[in-house]
Design an enzyme around this catalytic site. Sequence first.
Site, PDB file in Angstrom:
ATOM      1  CD  GLU A 134     -12.278   8.526  -2.225  1.00 16.74           C
ATOM      2  OE1 GLU A 134     -11.717   7.945  -3.955  1.00 16.74           O
ATOM      3  OE2 GLU A 134     -11.221   8.352  -1.683  1.00 16.74           O
ATOM      4  CE  LYS A 143      -5.053  -0.322  -4.747  1.00 17.99           C
ATOM      5  NZ  LYS A 143      -4.624   1.051  -5.726  1.00 17.99           N
ATOM      6  CG  ASN A 171      -3.915   5.875  -6.677  1.00 15.44           C
ATOM      7  OD1 ASN A 171      -2.949   6.382  -6.058  1.00 15.44           O
ATOM      8  ND2 ASN A 171      -5.062   4.520  -5.979  1.00 15.44           N
ATOM      9  CE  LYS A 222     -11.935   0.123  -5.193  1.00 13.92           C
ATOM     10  NZ  LYS A 222     -11.301   0.510  -4.102  1.00 13.92           N
ATOM     11  CG  HIS A 245      -2.584   9.609  -0.556  1.00 11.24           C
ATOM     12  ND1 HIS A 245      -1.994   8.183  -1.361  1.00 11.24           N
ATOM     13  CD2 HIS A 245      -3.609   9.440   0.036  1.00 11.24           C
ATOM     14  CE1 HIS A 245      -3.551   7.467  -1.270  1.00 11.24           C
ATOM     15  NE2 HIS A 245      -4.326   8.255  -0.684  1.00 11.24           N
ATOM     16  NE  ARG A 268      -7.806  -1.411  -7.567  1.00 11.54           N
ATOM     17  CZ  ARG A 268      -8.130  -2.186  -6.157  1.00 11.54           C
ATOM     18  NH1 ARG A 268      -7.773  -3.762  -6.856  1.00 11.54           N
ATOM     19  NH2 ARG A 268      -8.704  -1.812  -5.046  1.00 11.54           N
ATOM     20  CD  GLU A 297      -2.875   0.806  -8.192  1.00 11.36           C
ATOM     21  OE1 GLU A 297      -3.766   0.713  -7.391  1.00 11.36           O
ATOM     22  OE2 GLU A 297      -2.122   1.661  -8.036  1.00 11.36           O
ATOM     23  CG  HIS A 341      -5.836   8.947  -4.168  1.00 13.30           C
ATOM     24  ND1 HIS A 341      -7.490   9.386  -4.958  1.00 13.30           N
ATOM     25  CD2 HIS A 341      -6.339   8.188  -3.904  1.00 13.30           C
ATOM     26  CE1 HIS A 341      -8.575   8.835  -4.869  1.00 13.30           C
ATOM     27  NE2 HIS A 341      -8.192   7.512  -3.564  1.00 13.30           N
ATOM     28  CG  HIS A 350      -8.841   9.075   2.054  1.00 18.66           C
ATOM     29  ND1 HIS A 350      -7.543   9.480   1.957  1.00 18.66           N
ATOM     30  CD2 HIS A 350      -9.471   8.975   0.812  1.00 18.66           C
ATOM     31  CE1 HIS A 350      -7.227   8.471   0.230  1.00 18.66           C
ATOM     32  NE2 HIS A 350      -8.368   8.226   0.511  1.00 18.66           N
ATOM     33  NE  ARG A 409       2.906 -18.423   7.000  1.00 10.62           N
ATOM     34  CZ  ARG A 409       3.626 -19.711   8.060  1.00 10.62           C
ATOM     35  NH1 ARG A 409       2.947 -20.900   8.822  1.00 10.62           N
ATOM     36  NH2 ARG A 409       4.528 -18.922   8.528  1.00 10.62           N
TER      37      ARG A 409
END
Length: 376
Positions: free
Chosen positions: A192, A150, A252, A234, A259, A248, A244, A255, A273, A128
């Site tokens: 990036e 993330k 993206n 960042k 993506h 935030r 987000e 992306h 990527h 956990r």
Amino acid sequence: MTITALRVALPVAAEDRGYDILIGGGLLARAGAEIETRLGARPCLVITDNNVAGPYIAPLEESLRAAGHRCLPSIIIPAGEESKNFSEFAAMAEEALARKPDRKTLIVALGGGVVGDLAGFLAAVLLRGVDFVQIPTTLLAQVDSAVGGKTGIDSAHGKNLIGAFHQPRLVLADIDTLKTLPPRQLRAGFAEVVKYGVIDRPDFFSWCGEYGPRLVEGDAALLQAAVMESCAAKAEIVAADERESGRRALLNLGHTFGHALEALAGFGGRLYHGEAVATGVALALRFSAEEGLCPPEDAARYEALCENCGLPTKPLASQGDIPALMDFMMGDKKNQDGAITLVLARGIGKAFVAPGIETAKIEAFWRKVTKEKLAS
Ligand code: NAD
Ligand code: GLY
């Protein structure tokens, strides 16, 4: 090389969940001590991939042991985006449990964004939740994925659709590890870096234009400067909007288009990527220009920068399947009420979140840009 330090200040009242990012040369050899100073001596479980293990696992474990940490047998996963899925994750979790971790066990993610995302997700759910440290060894991971918490894996429905927010306790970006990174990977990571300039740092965008060609050749001082500026950018955004709910999403940029292209390419190394992000940012700027939001010269400036640094700005010749591209875009996490959200720009340094974009407009745009490429 001097080591520089930054801090991600997370605004949580009851507990200090902020963490340091150290950037510089020789950090791998100091990792054990840097971890011990902040988190005490721990049982450490290093997770890495089969490219990174060879040169870096032994010096890391030596440094951990020298500082009083106990090393559980490390876990080595197959390198590449193909590993970021449920079956690899399940195998990794079972391997981790076989080592009888306890709640003090520290997961140490040594590698690129794939290792960081997988190991971070494991840390989020193992027993956990246990602590983890990021030791990113690609430019992409040093400037982006190792910072911000993330974590997760891909699905047949798209990129990064299963995961958790789980912040690392420390990030150690050893610039020396970039010396062994293949040039195409270094260039992909630079996408990036440039992204931060396009979002809201126009001066940094100019810096990237001036120094990018030397940086992607592996200039260590330029790399360190780029990692520093990127992490500062960042950290500022993550501190303001950890989960987000607003700003935030700017990270993206590129992306949603990127993506979709990456998923269509099949996560198998045909399109990295970072290359998908470079193309996605180019498309976002071009879409913005065609909507009359952004001066076309700014879209052209971005494309010229990418060209000078060996980054793509157009879909691959084989990527003409518009329904598939649209399907991936419809599954994006930023979407609201069934409508696509894009990050667009009013110019270099002026990105903004644009919800509710008409599907037909995006379809028409894809038809145009993929036809150009397929025809060429
Ligand atoms: P990667 O982890 O696949 O690494 C690229 C390749 O370089 C791999 O083959 C790896 O084995 C190799 N490698 C790594 N370090 C090396 C070194 N020092 N020397 C030689 N080879 C080395 O890919 P990546 O580009 O680092 O990361 C991409 C992933 O990051 C994607 O899955 C993307 O979704 C994710 N990502 C996550 C975030 C986030 O916020 N969590 C942000 C951006 C990207
Ligand atoms: N790379 C996007 C983010 O961390 O939010």
